[in-house]
Design a protein around this motif. Structure first.
Motif, mmCIF file in Angstrom:
data_model
loop_
_atom_site.group_PDB
_atom_site.id
_atom_site.type_symbol
_atom_site.label_atom_id
_atom_site.label_comp_id
_atom_site.label_asym_id
_atom_site.label_seq_id
_atom_site.Cartn_x
_atom_site.Cartn_y
_atom_site.Cartn_z
ATOM 1 N N UNK A 1 44.725 104.315 57.274
ATOM 2 C CA UNK A 1 45.790 103.691 57.653
ATOM 3 C C UNK A 1 46.314 102.730 56.517
ATOM 4 N N UNK A 2 45.356 102.019 56.156
ATOM 5 C CA UNK A 2 45.697 101.086 55.094
ATOM 6 C C UNK A 2 46.203 101.485 53.834
ATOM 7 N N UNK A 3 45.606 102.563 53.346
ATOM 8 C CA UNK A 3 46.240 103.317 52.274
ATOM 9 C C UNK A 3 47.458 104.027 52.425
ATOM 10 N N UNK A 4 47.740 104.614 53.557
ATOM 11 C CA UNK A 4 49.045 105.059 54.047
ATOM 12 C C UNK A 4 49.859 103.633 53.827
ATOM 13 N N UNK A 5 49.754 102.760 54.449
ATOM 14 C CA UNK A 5 50.682 101.540 54.460
ATOM 15 C C UNK A 5 50.877 100.939 53.118
ATOM 16 N N UNK A 6 49.850 100.909 52.411
ATOM 17 C CA UNK A 6 49.963 100.448 51.021
ATOM 18 C C UNK A 6 50.761 101.513 50.050
ATOM 19 N N UNK A 7 50.589 102.588 50.090
ATOM 20 C CA UNK A 7 51.291 103.467 49.273
ATOM 21 C C UNK A 7 52.813 103.547 49.904
ATOM 22 N N UNK A 8 53.020 103.528 51.127
ATOM 23 C CA UNK A 8 54.444 103.350 51.593
ATOM 24 C C UNK A 8 55.186 102.088 51.454
ATOM 25 N N UNK A 9 54.391 100.972 51.246
ATOM 26 C CA UNK A 9 54.963 99.902 50.837
ATOM 27 C C UNK A 9 55.308 99.851 49.501
ATOM 28 N N UNK A 10 54.427 100.455 48.435
ATOM 29 C CA UNK A 10 54.624 100.301 46.947
ATOM 30 C C UNK A 10 55.931 101.373 46.901
ATOM 31 N N UNK B 1 31.278 102.037 64.247
ATOM 32 C CA UNK B 1 31.681 101.436 62.978
ATOM 33 C C UNK B 1 32.142 102.000 61.845
ATOM 34 N N UNK B 2 31.281 102.956 61.526
ATOM 35 C CA UNK B 2 31.784 103.981 60.384
ATOM 36 C C UNK B 2 33.074 104.723 60.491
ATOM 37 N N UNK B 3 33.141 105.208 61.827
ATOM 38 C CA UNK B 3 34.448 105.981 62.196
ATOM 39 C C UNK B 3 35.549 105.109 62.147
ATOM 40 N N UNK B 4 35.307 103.782 62.656
ATOM 41 C CA UNK B 4 36.388 102.724 62.673
ATOM 42 C C UNK B 4 36.966 102.306 61.238
ATOM 43 N N UNK B 5 35.847 102.017 60.336
ATOM 44 C CA UNK B 5 36.066 101.759 58.752
ATOM 45 C C UNK B 5 37.024 102.877 58.190
ATOM 46 N N UNK B 6 36.439 104.081 58.386
ATOM 47 C CA UNK B 6 36.971 105.439 57.686
ATOM 48 C C UNK B 6 38.629 105.457 58.181
ATOM 49 N N UNK B 7 38.904 105.237 59.540
ATOM 50 C CA UNK B 7 40.323 105.220 60.131
ATOM 51 C C UNK B 7 41.242 104.159 59.748
ATOM 52 N N UNK B 8 40.384 102.876 59.609
ATOM 53 C CA UNK B 8 41.131 101.842 58.885
ATOM 54 C C UNK B 8 41.730 102.123 57.455
ATOM 55 N N UNK B 9 40.742 102.783 56.729
ATOM 56 C CA UNK B 9 40.790 102.927 55.349
ATOM 57 C C UNK B 9 42.077 104.031 55.162
ATOM 58 N N UNK C 1 52.095 95.338 61.559
ATOM 59 C CA UNK C 1 50.994 96.331 60.904
ATOM 60 C C UNK C 1 49.696 96.159 61.221
ATOM 61 N N UNK C 2 49.213 94.874 61.335
ATOM 62 C CA UNK C 2 48.008 94.647 61.926
ATOM 63 C C UNK C 2 47.774 95.044 63.438
ATOM 64 N N UNK C 3 48.555 95.230 64.240
ATOM 65 C CA UNK C 3 48.591 95.558 65.412
ATOM 66 C C UNK C 3 48.429 97.169 65.357
ATOM 67 N N UNK C 4 49.115 97.795 64.450
ATOM 68 C CA UNK C 4 49.330 99.162 63.994
ATOM 69 C C UNK C 4 47.756 99.629 63.820
ATOM 70 N N UNK C 5 47.169 99.042 62.861
ATOM 71 C CA UNK C 5 45.908 99.338 62.221
ATOM 72 C C UNK C 5 45.065 99.047 63.375
ATOM 73 N N UNK C 6 44.945 97.891 64.102
ATOM 74 C CA UNK C 6 44.097 97.807 65.372
ATOM 75 C C UNK C 6 44.195 98.946 66.339
ATOM 76 N N UNK C 7 45.412 99.183 66.908
ATOM 77 C CA UNK C 7 45.599 100.275 67.651
ATOM 78 C C UNK C 7 44.946 101.653 67.289
ATOM 79 N N UNK C 8 45.170 101.754 65.810
ATOM 80 C CA UNK C 8 44.668 103.165 65.458
ATOM 81 C C UNK C 8 43.099 103.312 65.301
ATOM 82 N N UNK C 9 42.425 102.179 64.887
ATOM 83 C CA UNK C 9 41.096 102.253 64.926
ATOM 84 C C UNK C 9 40.627 102.186 66.224
ATOM 85 N N UNK C 10 41.268 101.616 67.270
ATOM 86 C CA UNK C 10 40.633 101.623 68.498
ATOM 87 C C UNK C 10 40.817 102.934 69.069
ATOM 88 N N UNK C 11 41.978 103.668 68.803
ATOM 89 C CA UNK C 11 42.007 105.063 69.325
ATOM 90 C C UNK C 11 40.955 106.137 68.643
#
Length: 184
Positions: free
Chosen positions: A56-65, A46-54, A87-97
C-alpha cells in the motif's frame, strides 16, 4: 477364555472408526499450548501485515510522485503520508484487513492457522452448524486480540476461551496422525 472374549468386545468399539469415538480421544487445548500457537501466529501475522503495508505504501508513493494525488505542499510523499490522517487510516485498515483475512482464511480452509498446526491444535464446532465466515469473524472479534484466551486459565474444567464460548467452537489437541497434512 471368557476373559479374552470380554476384552475383545470391550476393545471393539474403540477401534471402530467413528467421529464421536475420535473426538472423545481428543482433549481441549490448555492455555500454554494456545499461547505458544498465538506467539507463532503473531510472528506470521506481523509478516503478513508488513507485506500488506509495504504494498500500500509503495502504491501511495508512486501515485503521489506521478501526480495522481495532490501532495498539498509537502516536498516528499513520505512526509505527506505521515501527516495525512486519511492516508494513514487507509494503510491501517488495509493492514488490519489482511491480518484478519489471514486468520479467517486459515480457520475456514482447515480449522488451523500455521501456529495452530505447529502446536497440533484445531478449531471444531461444538454444535452441528457449519463454520461460516460470519461465525469465524465473530470468533475473531470475540478473541479481543488474544485476551479472550485468558479465560482458559479460569475455566479449568471446560478449557474454553471467550471466543470459543461466543462462537460455539472448541480448540482440540490433535495427535500426530490427525495433524498430518495427508489426512486433510
Amino acid at each position: 477364555m471368557a476373559k479374552s472374549k470380554k476384552s475383545k468386545k470391550v476393545n471393539a468399539p474403540k477401534s471402530s472408526p467413528s467421529v464421536t469415538a475420535e473426538s472423545s480421544k481428543q482433549q481441549r487445548a490448555g492455555f500454554l499450548r494456545r499461547l505458544a500457537a498465538m506467539i507463532y501466529d503473531t510472528l506470521v501475522a506481523t509478516a503478513v501485515g508488513m507485506c500488506a503495508a509495504m504494498v500500500m505504501i509503495v502504491f501511495m508513493v508512486v501515485s503521489l510522485k506521478n501526480g495522481l494525488f495532490d501532495m498539498q505542499g509537502y516536498a516528499e510523499p513520505n512526509e505527506f503520508i505521515q501527516h495525512s490522517l486519511l492516508f494513514t487510516t487507509i494503510i491501517q485498515v488495509w493492514v488490519g484487513l489482511w491480518i484478519a483475512g489471514f486468520f479467517l482464511w486459515f480457520w475456514k480452509r482447515g480449522g488451523q492457522t500455521l501456529g495452530m498446526r505447529a502446536w497440533r491444535l484445531r478449531i471444531f464446532s461444538t454444535n452441528e452448524l457449519p463454520m461460516t465466515w460470519s461465525r469465524l469473524l465473530l470468533r475473531l472479534v470475540a478473541s479481543l486480540g488474544g485476551l479472550g484466551t485468558l479465560l482458559v486459565l479460569f475455566d479449568l474444567k471446560n478449557k474454553q476461551s471467550l471466543q470459543d464460548r461466543v462462537a460455539n467452537t472448541e480448540v482440540l489437541t490433535l495427535t500426530k496422525n490427525q495433524n498430518d497434512h495427508k489426512s486433510w
